[in-house]
Design a protein around this motif. Structure first.
Motif, PDB file in Angstrom:
ATOM      1  N   GLU A   1     -31.421  87.039  95.938  1.00 28.40           N
ATOM      2  CA  GLU A   1     -31.776  88.443  95.764  1.00 28.40           C
ATOM      3  C   GLU A   1     -32.294  88.649  94.346  1.00 28.40           C
ATOM      4  OE1 GLU A   1     -28.109  90.424  96.683  1.00 28.40           O
ATOM      5  OE2 GLU A   1     -28.494  90.320  98.828  1.00 28.40           O
ATOM      6  N   VAL A   2     -33.485  89.228  94.236  1.00 29.00           N
ATOM      7  CA  VAL A   2     -34.120  89.454  92.936  1.00 29.00           C
ATOM      8  C   VAL A   2     -34.657  90.876  92.882  1.00 29.00           C
ATOM      9  CG1 VAL A   2     -34.763  87.025  92.621  1.00 29.00           C
ATOM     10  CG2 VAL A   2     -36.367  88.580  93.722  1.00 29.00           C
ATOM     11  N   GLN A   3     -35.061  91.278  91.690  1.00 28.78           N
ATOM     12  CA  GLN A   3     -35.759  92.540  91.541  1.00 28.78           C
ATOM     13  C   GLN A   3     -36.725  92.408  90.376  1.00 28.78           C
ATOM     14  OE1 GLN A   3     -31.843  94.445  90.105  1.00 28.78           O
ATOM     15  NE2 GLN A   3     -33.359  96.020  89.727  1.00 28.78           N
ATOM     16  N   HIS A   4     -37.778  93.231  90.416  1.00 31.72           N
ATOM     17  CA  HIS A   4     -38.719  93.259  89.311  1.00 31.72           C
ATOM     18  C   HIS A   4     -38.006  93.869  88.118  1.00 31.72           C
ATOM     19  CE1 HIS A   4     -42.308  94.147  86.949  1.00 31.72           C
ATOM     20  NE2 HIS A   4     -42.927  93.244  87.713  1.00 31.72           N
ATOM     21  N   LYS A   5     -38.278  93.398  86.928  1.00 35.07           N
ATOM     22  CA  LYS A   5     -37.590  93.896  85.735  1.00 35.07           C
ATOM     23  C   LYS A   5     -37.794  95.388  85.520  1.00 35.07           C
ATOM     24  CE  LYS A   5     -37.362  89.554  83.241  1.00 35.07           C
ATOM     25  NZ  LYS A   5     -37.839  88.790  82.072  1.00 35.07           N
ATOM     26  N   THR A   6     -38.859  95.969  86.072  1.00 34.62           N
ATOM     27  CA  THR A   6     -39.112  97.396  85.896  1.00 34.62           C
ATOM     28  C   THR A   6     -38.733  98.221  87.117  1.00 34.62           C
ATOM     29  OG1 THR A   6     -41.381  97.201  86.704  1.00 34.62           O
ATOM     30  CG2 THR A   6     -41.029  96.926  84.329  1.00 34.62           C
ATOM     31  N   GLY A   7     -38.213  97.593  88.159  1.00 30.72           N
ATOM     32  CA  GLY A   7     -37.917  98.318  89.392  1.00 30.72           C
ATOM     33  C   GLY A   7     -36.468  98.232  89.806  1.00 30.72           C
ATOM     34  N   LYS A   8     -36.149  98.916  90.910  1.00 28.95           N
ATOM     35  CA  LYS A   8     -34.786  98.951  91.423  1.00 28.95           C
ATOM     36  C   LYS A   8     -34.656  98.347  92.808  1.00 28.95           C
ATOM     37  CE  LYS A   8     -33.816 103.126  88.837  1.00 28.95           C
ATOM     38  NZ  LYS A   8     -33.513 104.541  88.900  1.00 28.95           N
ATOM     39  N   ILE A   9     -35.763  98.087  93.475  1.00 28.95           N
ATOM     40  CA  ILE A   9     -35.719  97.605  94.850  1.00 28.95           C
ATOM     41  C   ILE A   9     -35.285  96.140  94.884  1.00 28.95           C
ATOM     42  CG2 ILE A   9     -37.115  97.079  96.889  1.00 28.95           C
ATOM     43  CD1 ILE A   9     -38.794  99.507  96.244  1.00 28.95           C
TER      44      ILE A   9
ATOM     45  N   GLN B   1     -42.582  94.447 103.384  1.00 27.46           N
ATOM     46  CA  GLN B   1     -43.588  94.167 102.365  1.00 27.46           C
ATOM     47  C   GLN B   1     -43.427  92.734 101.878  1.00 27.46           C
ATOM     48  OE1 GLN B   1     -45.927  96.455 101.389  1.00 27.46           O
ATOM     49  NE2 GLN B   1     -45.062  97.950 102.805  1.00 27.46           N
ATOM     50  N   ARG B   2     -44.503  92.163 101.369  1.00 33.52           N
ATOM     51  CA  ARG B   2     -44.489  90.819 100.793  1.00 33.52           C
ATOM     52  C   ARG B   2     -45.522  90.778  99.673  1.00 33.52           C
ATOM     53  NH1 ARG B   2     -45.304  85.315 104.237  1.00 33.52           N
ATOM     54  NH2 ARG B   2     -43.257  85.927 104.958  1.00 33.52           N
ATOM     55  N   ASP B   3     -45.134  90.174  98.528  1.00 35.04           N
ATOM     56  CA  ASP B   3     -46.073  90.058  97.413  1.00 35.04           C
ATOM     57  C   ASP B   3     -45.613  88.932  96.508  1.00 35.04           C
ATOM     58  OD1 ASP B   3     -48.260  90.556  95.808  1.00 35.04           O
ATOM     59  OD2 ASP B   3     -47.739  92.643  95.405  1.00 35.04           O
ATOM     60  N   THR B   4     -46.494  88.555  95.585  1.00 35.82           N
ATOM     61  CA  THR B   4     -46.167  87.529  94.605  1.00 35.82           C
ATOM     62  C   THR B   4     -45.985  88.165  93.234  1.00 35.82           C
ATOM     63  OG1 THR B   4     -48.504  87.079  94.185  1.00 35.82           O
ATOM     64  CG2 THR B   4     -47.408  85.701  95.842  1.00 35.82           C
ATOM     65  N   PHE B   5     -45.131  87.526  92.433  1.00 33.84           N
ATOM     66  CA  PHE B   5     -44.829  88.016  91.091  1.00 33.84           C
ATOM     67  C   PHE B   5     -44.699  86.832  90.151  1.00 33.84           C
ATOM     68  CE2 PHE B   5     -43.026  90.913  94.181  1.00 33.84           C
ATOM     69  CZ  PHE B   5     -43.446  92.148  93.737  1.00 33.84           C
ATOM     70  N   ALA B   6     -45.011  87.049  88.895  1.00 30.96           N
ATOM     71  CA  ALA B   6     -44.740  86.028  87.881  1.00 30.96           C
ATOM     72  C   ALA B   6     -43.228  85.876  87.786  1.00 30.96           C
ATOM     73  CB  ALA B   6     -45.310  86.452  86.535  1.00 30.96           C
ATOM     74  N   TYR B   7     -42.758  84.648  87.669  1.00 31.51           N
ATOM     75  CA  TYR B   7     -41.315  84.426  87.552  1.00 31.51           C
ATOM     76  C   TYR B   7     -40.733  85.194  86.369  1.00 31.51           C
ATOM     77  CZ  TYR B   7     -41.360  80.844  91.165  1.00 31.51           C
ATOM     78  OH  TYR B   7     -41.471  80.186  92.352  1.00 31.51           O
ATOM     79  N   SER B   8     -41.507  85.305  85.294  1.00 34.16           N
ATOM     80  CA  SER B   8     -41.023  85.998  84.098  1.00 34.16           C
ATOM     81  C   SER B   8     -40.824  87.500  84.328  1.00 34.16           C
ATOM     82  CB  SER B   8     -41.981  85.777  82.928  1.00 34.16           C
ATOM     83  OG  SER B   8     -43.262  86.303  83.238  1.00 34.16           O
ATOM     84  N   ALA B   9     -41.406  88.052  85.403  1.00 35.49           N
ATOM     85  CA  ALA B   9     -41.278  89.476  85.703  1.00 35.49           C
ATOM     86  C   ALA B   9     -40.069  89.786  86.574  1.00 35.49           C
ATOM     87  CB  ALA B   9     -42.541  89.978  86.395  1.00 35.49           C
ATOM     88  N   LEU B  10     -39.345  88.750  87.018  1.00 35.85           N
ATOM     89  CA  LEU B  10     -38.220  88.941  87.920  1.00 35.85           C
ATOM     90  C   LEU B  10     -36.893  88.674  87.239  1.00 35.85           C
ATOM     91  CD1 LEU B  10     -39.594  87.129  91.091  1.00 35.85           C
ATOM     92  CD2 LEU B  10     -39.611  89.574  90.614  1.00 35.85           C
ATOM     93  N   LYS B  11     -35.855  89.284  87.791  1.00 40.34           N
ATOM     94  CA  LYS B  11     -34.488  89.001  87.365  1.00 40.34           C
ATOM     95  C   LYS B  11     -33.606  89.017  88.612  1.00 40.34           C
ATOM     96  CE  LYS B  11     -33.298  93.822  86.383  1.00 40.34           C
ATOM     97  NZ  LYS B  11     -32.762  94.745  85.391  1.00 40.34           N
ATOM     98  N   ARG B  12     -32.423  88.489  88.493  1.00 36.79           N
ATOM     99  CA  ARG B  12     -31.491  88.532  89.613  1.00 36.79           C
ATOM    100  C   ARG B  12     -31.144  89.986  89.901  1.00 36.79           C
ATOM    101  NH1 ARG B  12     -30.677  83.744  91.702  1.00 36.79           N
ATOM    102  NH2 ARG B  12     -30.698  82.008  90.259  1.00 36.79           N
TER     103      ARG B  12
END
Length: 68
Positions: A11-19, A44-55
């Motif tokens: 489970e991950v989330q974008h560093k700027t989001g809550k979803i 939904q499905r999308d790609t993100f830079a690993y650096s933009a994600l957090k647990r």
């Protein structure tokens, strides 16, 4: 190989989001491929830079349920 410690199903989330999103693997371009359900229930499905994600961390606050 990317410099990350994610495993499929994490489970991950974008560093700027809550979803909360599910990491499903690495894209052909070396980015994190994630899936989630938007507020209307549409997948939904999308790609993100690993650096933009957090647990993923659940929102603060607890819910107490009781039967009465």
């Amino acid at each position: 190989m990317a410099d990350h410690d994610l495993k499929e199903g994490d489970e991950v989330q974008h560093k700027t989001g809550k979803i909360m999103m599910i990491y499903i693997g690495e894209s052909q371009f070396g980015e994190a491929l994630c899936e989630w359900t938007d507020p209307s229930g549409k997948p939904q499905r999308d790609t993100f830079a690993y650096s933009a994600l957090k647990r993923y961390t659940s929102p603060t606050g607890s819910i107490s349920l009781s039967r009465g």
